[in-house]
Design an enzyme around this catalytic site. Structure first.
Site, short mmCIF file in Angstrom:
data_model
loop_
_atom_site.label_atom_id
_atom_site.label_comp_id
_atom_site.label_asym_id
_atom_site.label_seq_id
_atom_site.Cartn_x
_atom_site.Cartn_y
_atom_site.Cartn_z
N THR A 153 13.99 -8.82 0.91
CA THR A 153 13.48 -7.39 0.34
C THR A 153 14.41 -7.34 -1.01
O THR A 153 14.28 -6.26 -1.84
CB THR A 153 14.04 -6.28 1.17
OG1 THR A 153 15.25 -6.27 1.68
CG2 THR A 153 13.09 -6.48 2.41
N HIS B 290 0.87 -1.33 0.08
CA HIS B 290 -0.12 0.07 0.00
C HIS B 290 1.10 1.21 -0.02
O HIS B 290 1.99 1.28 0.61
CB HIS B 290 -0.91 0.15 1.18
CG HIS B 290 -2.15 -0.87 1.08
ND1 HIS B 290 -3.12 -0.49 0.36
CD2 HIS B 290 -2.20 -2.08 1.70
CE1 HIS B 290 -3.86 -1.63 0.44
NE2 HIS B 290 -3.39 -2.46 1.25
N ALA C 167 14.43 -19.58 8.42
CA ALA C 167 13.29 -18.97 9.41
C ALA C 167 13.28 -17.59 9.78
O ALA C 167 14.29 -16.94 10.00
CB ALA C 167 13.11 -20.02 10.40
N ARG D 17 20.32 -11.44 4.30
CA ARG D 17 21.59 -11.24 3.54
C ARG D 17 22.18 -12.89 3.43
O ARG D 17 21.90 -13.65 4.20
CB ARG D 17 22.39 -10.52 4.68
CG ARG D 17 22.06 -9.14 5.24
CD ARG D 17 22.61 -8.06 4.10
NE ARG D 17 22.47 -6.91 4.58
CZ ARG D 17 21.42 -5.85 4.25
NH1 ARG D 17 20.81 -6.39 3.07
NH2 ARG D 17 21.30 -4.90 4.47
#
Length: 189
Positions: free
Chosen positions: A154, A102, A149, A169
């Site tokens: 991103t 959003h 986990a 990472r």
């Protein structure tokens, strides 16, 4: 009961391959015809598969799940543009994959009323996403990659990489080869 349940899903979804089993209950929101599921896929109960639109007149999102993929309970896959999941992918419980966010720049406008920001997501064959992983819009996870986990992915994950953390990472290679972090000045013997 199982046959009746799967017959209902086959009428609702775009396609469901032979041998696929989806446990009841499942949350399928809007546009189920834009969901294609391959053969021998296993989706545990309480999963959520959602295709939505960026605007009322836009094309709905699309979800494609490859053969022999397995999703544990409470996985949530939501697409406003395109999410492609390869063959033989493993999802731990509570994995969330989104190809949209959003908007939030207009402080006086409710977030749900702001335009969506979208980018396709692709998860390669043989990838493994551990429990509670979150995959954000625009990410490609390479073939055979492992996501630890609780990681939040991103950015793209290379083929065969092991990633973990928030944000995720790289911490190693799935095939066991040595991993040297960029900028690490230590010499290997």
């Amino acid at each position: 009961m199982r046959r009746v349940w799967m017959a209902h899903l086959r009428r609702s979804f775009g396609s469901i391959g032979r041998g696929t089993w989806i446990e009841w209950p499942i949350d399928v929101l809007t546009e189920p015809k834009n969901i294609q599921i391959g053969e021998d896929v296993r989706i545990r109960k309480n999963a959520r598969l959602e295709t939505s639109r960026t605007t009322a007149d836009a094309e709905p999102g699309r979800i494609a799940i490859g053969d022999r993929t397995s999703m544990e309970g409470y996985c949530s896959i939501c697409s406003a543009v395109s999410i492609e999941i390869g063959r033989d992918v493993l999802f731990g419980a509570n994995v969330a994959v989104r190809d949209a966010d959003h908007g939030f720049r207009e402080l006086a406008t409710h977030r749900a009323a702001q335009p969506l920001s979208v980018a396709p997501v692709r998860i390669g064959d043989f990838a493994w996403l551990g429990q509670n992983v979150v995959v954000t819009k625009g990410v490609t996870i390479g073939r055979g990659a492992v996501v630890g986990a609780n990681a939040v992915v991103t950015a793209d994950v290379p083929e065969g990489a092991i990633v973990a953390g928030v944000p995720a990472r790289q911490i190693g290679w799935a095939d066991g080869r040595p991993f040297i972090r960029p900028g690490d000045v230590r010499q290997r013997s």
